[in-house]
Design a protein around this motif. Structure first.
Motif, PDB file in Angstrom:
ATOM      1  N   MET A 125     -16.510 -10.897   1.783  1.00  0.00           N
ATOM      2  CA  MET A 125     -15.296 -10.251   2.286  1.00  0.00           C
ATOM      3  C   MET A 125     -14.869 -10.916   3.591  1.00  0.00           C
ATOM      4  SD  MET A 125     -16.186  -6.250   1.473  1.00  0.00           S
ATOM      5  CE  MET A 125     -14.767  -5.629   2.376  1.00  0.00           C
ATOM      6  N   ARG A 126     -13.600 -11.246   3.654  1.00  0.00           N
ATOM      7  CA  ARG A 126     -13.075 -11.904   4.852  1.00  0.00           C
ATOM      8  C   ARG A 126     -12.769 -10.886   5.941  1.00  0.00           C
ATOM      9  NH1 ARG A 126      -7.968 -13.431   6.772  1.00  0.00           N
ATOM     10  NH2 ARG A 126      -6.862 -12.650   4.920  1.00  0.00           N
ATOM     11  N   ILE A 127     -13.039 -11.242   7.171  1.00  0.00           N
ATOM     12  CA  ILE A 127     -12.701 -10.390   8.316  1.00  0.00           C
ATOM     13  C   ILE A 127     -11.277 -10.704   8.747  1.00  0.00           C
ATOM     14  CG2 ILE A 127     -13.251  -9.795  10.696  1.00  0.00           C
ATOM     15  CD1 ILE A 127     -16.142 -10.548  10.115  1.00  0.00           C
ATOM     16  N   VAL A 128     -10.430  -9.687   8.783  1.00  0.00           N
ATOM     17  CA  VAL A 128      -9.025  -9.866   9.149  1.00  0.00           C
ATOM     18  C   VAL A 128      -8.889  -9.866  10.670  1.00  0.00           C
ATOM     19  CG1 VAL A 128      -6.699  -8.917   8.965  1.00  0.00           C
ATOM     20  CG2 VAL A 128      -8.255  -8.773   7.017  1.00  0.00           C
ATOM     21  N   ALA A 129      -8.263 -10.897  11.199  1.00  0.00           N
ATOM     22  CA  ALA A 129      -8.025 -10.969  12.634  1.00  0.00           C
ATOM     23  C   ALA A 129      -6.991  -9.924  13.041  1.00  0.00           C
ATOM     24  CB  ALA A 129      -7.542 -12.367  13.015  1.00  0.00           C
ATOM     25  N   ALA A 130      -7.109  -9.449  14.273  1.00  0.00           N
ATOM     26  CA  ALA A 130      -6.204  -8.408  14.773  1.00  0.00           C
ATOM     27  C   ALA A 130      -4.750  -8.858  14.710  1.00  0.00           C
ATOM     28  CB  ALA A 130      -6.583  -8.030  16.205  1.00  0.00           C
ATOM     29  N   ARG A 131      -4.495 -10.128  15.012  1.00  0.00           N
ATOM     30  CA  ARG A 131      -3.112 -10.621  14.996  1.00  0.00           C
ATOM     31  C   ARG A 131      -2.552 -10.634  13.577  1.00  0.00           C
ATOM     32  NH1 ARG A 131      -1.683 -16.006  18.255  1.00  0.00           N
ATOM     33  NH2 ARG A 131      -2.203 -14.534  19.929  1.00  0.00           N
ATOM     34  N   GLU A 132      -3.379 -11.020  12.605  1.00  0.00           N
ATOM     35  CA  GLU A 132      -2.935 -11.035  11.218  1.00  0.00           C
ATOM     36  C   GLU A 132      -2.628  -9.622  10.734  1.00  0.00           C
ATOM     37  OE1 GLU A 132      -4.361 -12.890   6.900  1.00  0.00           O
ATOM     38  OE2 GLU A 132      -5.838 -12.562   8.498  1.00  0.00           O
ATOM     39  N   LEU A 133      -3.481  -8.684  11.081  1.00  0.00           N
ATOM     40  CA  LEU A 133      -3.252  -7.296  10.693  1.00  0.00           C
ATOM     41  C   LEU A 133      -1.978  -6.764  11.327  1.00  0.00           C
ATOM     42  CD1 LEU A 133      -4.132  -4.658   9.362  1.00  0.00           C
ATOM     43  CD2 LEU A 133      -5.575  -4.209  11.353  1.00  0.00           C
ATOM     44  N   GLN A 134      -1.784  -7.067  12.591  1.00  0.00           N
ATOM     45  CA  GLN A 134      -0.577  -6.618  13.291  1.00  0.00           C
ATOM     46  C   GLN A 134       0.671  -7.191  12.633  1.00  0.00           C
ATOM     47  OE1 GLN A 134      -0.311  -7.874  17.401  1.00  0.00           O
ATOM     48  NE2 GLN A 134       0.918  -6.098  17.962  1.00  0.00           N
ATOM     49  N   ASP A 135       0.592  -8.461  12.212  1.00  0.00           N
ATOM     50  CA  ASP A 135       1.734  -9.104  11.555  1.00  0.00           C
ATOM     51  C   ASP A 135       2.047  -8.430  10.224  1.00  0.00           C
ATOM     52  OD1 ASP A 135       3.631 -11.456  11.444  1.00  0.00           O
ATOM     53  OD2 ASP A 135       2.490 -11.797   9.596  1.00  0.00           O
ATOM     54  N   TRP A 136       1.004  -8.101   9.442  1.00  0.00           N
ATOM     55  CA  TRP A 136       1.218  -7.416   8.170  1.00  0.00           C
ATOM     56  C   TRP A 136       1.915  -6.072   8.373  1.00  0.00           C
ATOM     57  CZ3 TRP A 136      -4.224  -8.229   5.519  1.00  0.00           C
ATOM     58  CH2 TRP A 136      -4.288  -9.531   5.017  1.00  0.00           C
ATOM     59  N   LEU A 137       1.444  -5.326   9.357  1.00  0.00           N
ATOM     60  CA  LEU A 137       2.008  -3.996   9.589  1.00  0.00           C
ATOM     61  C   LEU A 137       3.421  -4.081  10.162  1.00  0.00           C
ATOM     62  CD1 LEU A 137      -1.106  -2.133  11.044  1.00  0.00           C
ATOM     63  CD2 LEU A 137      -0.261  -2.152   8.692  1.00  0.00           C
ATOM     64  N   ALA A 138       3.685  -5.131  10.947  1.00  0.00           N
ATOM     65  CA  ALA A 138       5.000  -5.270  11.565  1.00  0.00           C
ATOM     66  C   ALA A 138       6.063  -5.688  10.554  1.00  0.00           C
ATOM     67  CB  ALA A 138       4.930  -6.287  12.705  1.00  0.00           C
ATOM     68  N   HIS A 139       5.688  -6.536   9.601  1.00  0.00           N
ATOM     69  CA  HIS A 139       6.670  -7.078   8.661  1.00  0.00           C
ATOM     70  C   HIS A 139       6.603  -6.455   7.272  1.00  0.00           C
ATOM     71  CE1 HIS A 139       6.276 -10.302  11.760  1.00  0.00           C
ATOM     72  NE2 HIS A 139       7.582 -10.342  11.599  1.00  0.00           N
ATOM     73  N   GLY A 140       5.565  -5.689   7.006  1.00  0.00           N
ATOM     74  CA  GLY A 140       5.457  -5.030   5.711  1.00  0.00           C
ATOM     75  C   GLY A 140       6.190  -3.694   5.685  1.00  0.00           C
ATOM     76  N   THR A 141       6.283  -3.114   4.496  1.00  0.00           N
ATOM     77  CA  THR A 141       6.908  -1.803   4.318  1.00  0.00           C
ATOM     78  C   THR A 141       5.816  -0.787   4.010  1.00  0.00           C
ATOM     79  OG1 THR A 141       8.914  -2.826   3.406  1.00  0.00           O
ATOM     80  CG2 THR A 141       8.582  -0.475   2.980  1.00  0.00           C
ATOM     81  N   VAL A 142       5.676   0.204   4.889  1.00  0.00           N
ATOM     82  CA  VAL A 142       4.637   1.220   4.697  1.00  0.00           C
ATOM     83  C   VAL A 142       5.045   2.146   3.555  1.00  0.00           C
ATOM     84  CG1 VAL A 142       3.372   3.135   5.746  1.00  0.00           C
ATOM     85  CG2 VAL A 142       3.920   1.106   7.111  1.00  0.00           C
ATOM     86  N   LEU A 143       4.233   2.195   2.528  1.00  0.00           N
ATOM     87  CA  LEU A 143       4.500   3.038   1.362  1.00  0.00           C
ATOM     88  C   LEU A 143       3.766   4.370   1.446  1.00  0.00           C
ATOM     89  CD1 LEU A 143       4.224   0.365  -1.483  1.00  0.00           C
ATOM     90  CD2 LEU A 143       6.256   1.076  -0.205  1.00  0.00           C
ATOM     91  N   GLU A 144       2.644   4.377   2.149  1.00  0.00           N
ATOM     92  CA  GLU A 144       1.842   5.595   2.258  1.00  0.00           C
ATOM     93  C   GLU A 144       1.060   5.552   3.566  1.00  0.00           C
ATOM     94  OE1 GLU A 144      -1.707   7.902  -0.245  1.00  0.00           O
ATOM     95  OE2 GLU A 144      -0.632   6.215  -1.135  1.00  0.00           O
ATOM     96  N   LYS A 145       1.011   6.689   4.243  1.00  0.00           N
ATOM     97  CA  LYS A 145       0.246   6.775   5.484  1.00  0.00           C
ATOM     98  C   LYS A 145      -0.218   8.195   5.689  1.00  0.00           C
ATOM     99  CE  LYS A 145       4.252   7.538   8.526  1.00  0.00           C
ATOM    100  NZ  LYS A 145       4.979   7.048   9.713  1.00  0.00           N
ATOM    101  N   ASP A 146      -1.174   8.368   6.599  1.00  0.00           N
ATOM    102  CA  ASP A 146      -1.615   9.695   6.995  1.00  0.00           C
ATOM    103  C   ASP A 146      -1.846   9.691   8.497  1.00  0.00           C
ATOM    104  OD1 ASP A 146      -4.039   8.433   7.412  1.00  0.00           O
ATOM    105  OD2 ASP A 146      -5.020   9.308   5.670  1.00  0.00           O
ATOM    106  N   SER A 147      -2.542  10.700   9.001  1.00  0.00           N
ATOM    107  CA  SER A 147      -2.739  10.830  10.444  1.00  0.00           C
ATOM    108  C   SER A 147      -3.535   9.667  11.038  1.00  0.00           C
ATOM    109  CB  SER A 147      -3.443  12.148  10.764  1.00  0.00           C
ATOM    110  OG  SER A 147      -4.693  12.222  10.109  1.00  0.00           O
ATOM    111  N   ARG A 148      -4.275   8.961  10.169  1.00  0.00           N
ATOM    112  CA  ARG A 148      -5.079   7.831  10.637  1.00  0.00           C
ATOM    113  C   ARG A 148      -4.303   6.529  10.660  1.00  0.00           C
ATOM    114  NH1 ARG A 148      -9.684   9.138   6.311  1.00  0.00           N
ATOM    115  NH2 ARG A 148      -7.739   9.306   5.149  1.00  0.00           N
TER     116      ARG A 148
END
Length: 210
Positions: A1-24
């Motif tokens: 399993m690859r470890i996702v860098a914080a910058r890559e994760l931030q980029d996904w969340l910034a440019h992606g469309t959130v379809l489902e979320k909760d309090s977390r």
């Protein structure tokens, strides 16, 4: 399993469309390249989640369904978001289709037409030893080319034998409770179980003459 860098994760969340979320935070995100990014928030003890990460179990279940010829999303990559906390994720190619819950809202008459085929599909799952606790209208897709597929199958269990009658009944009871929680009153659950029983009887081997 690859470890996702914080910058890559931030980029996904910034440019992606959130379809489902909760309090977390976000749980399911549509990425710009069309892949789905799914986060598995840890519900287990951290040490157990590190040994058996949810993303790996999800990918294994997808492989099991594929080996049985049952349509499911195609896993692209399994990921660690925080290995110390046991927080994992995966990316996958979505399975084209419409959830039965959405179809029930948009075209209830079509659901009636699908019930015989749906009963046969569920029987096929059970005959292949698939016990899917979350077998409900949101996780069952009607596919464009016909037939059905499964999504969100983390809690799926593949048994070495077909499900017995008690297990099959328990699976349908989960579906009944789901309908009650969602206050869905126009799904023909009784007809579905009747058609399932009919299909099961028709598949019984003929008794030998004595």
């Amino acid at each position: 399993m690859r470890i996702v860098a914080a910058r890559e994760l931030q980029d996904w969340l910034a440019h992606g469309t959130v379809l489902e979320k909760d309090s977390r935070g976000p749980k399911v995100v549509l990425l710009p390249d069309g892949l789905i990014f799914k986060v598995f928030h840890n519900r287990r003890r951290r040490w157990l989640a590190r040994i058996s990460p949810a993303a790996k179990r999800f990918a294994r279940n997808a492989g099991t369904l594929d080996s049985l010829g049952i349509p499911a999303p195609t896993i692209v990559e399994t990921l660690w978001l925080d290995r110390e906390k046991g927080l994992s994720a995966c990316t996958y190619r979505p399975l084209p289709g419409t959830s039965l819950e959405a179809l029930l809202r948009e075209n209830p008459a079509e659901i009636e037409n699908l019930i015989p085929a749906l009963a046969t599909f569920i029987l096929r799952l059970h005959r292949n030893g698939i016990y899917f606790r979350s077998l409900h209208l949101g996780n069952l897709l009607s596919l464009p080319e016909g037939g059905f597929g499964l999504i969100d199958f983390l809690d799926l269990v593949k048994k070495r034998r077909r499900l017995n009658g008690w297990e099959a009944k328990r699976n349908f009871n989960h579906l009944r409770r789901y309908l009650e929680r969602r206050k869905i009153t126009n799904f023909p659950i009784d007809r579905l179980t009747e058609m399932y029983s009919t299909a099961a009887r028709n598949l019984q081997p003929p008794s030998s003459d004595r």
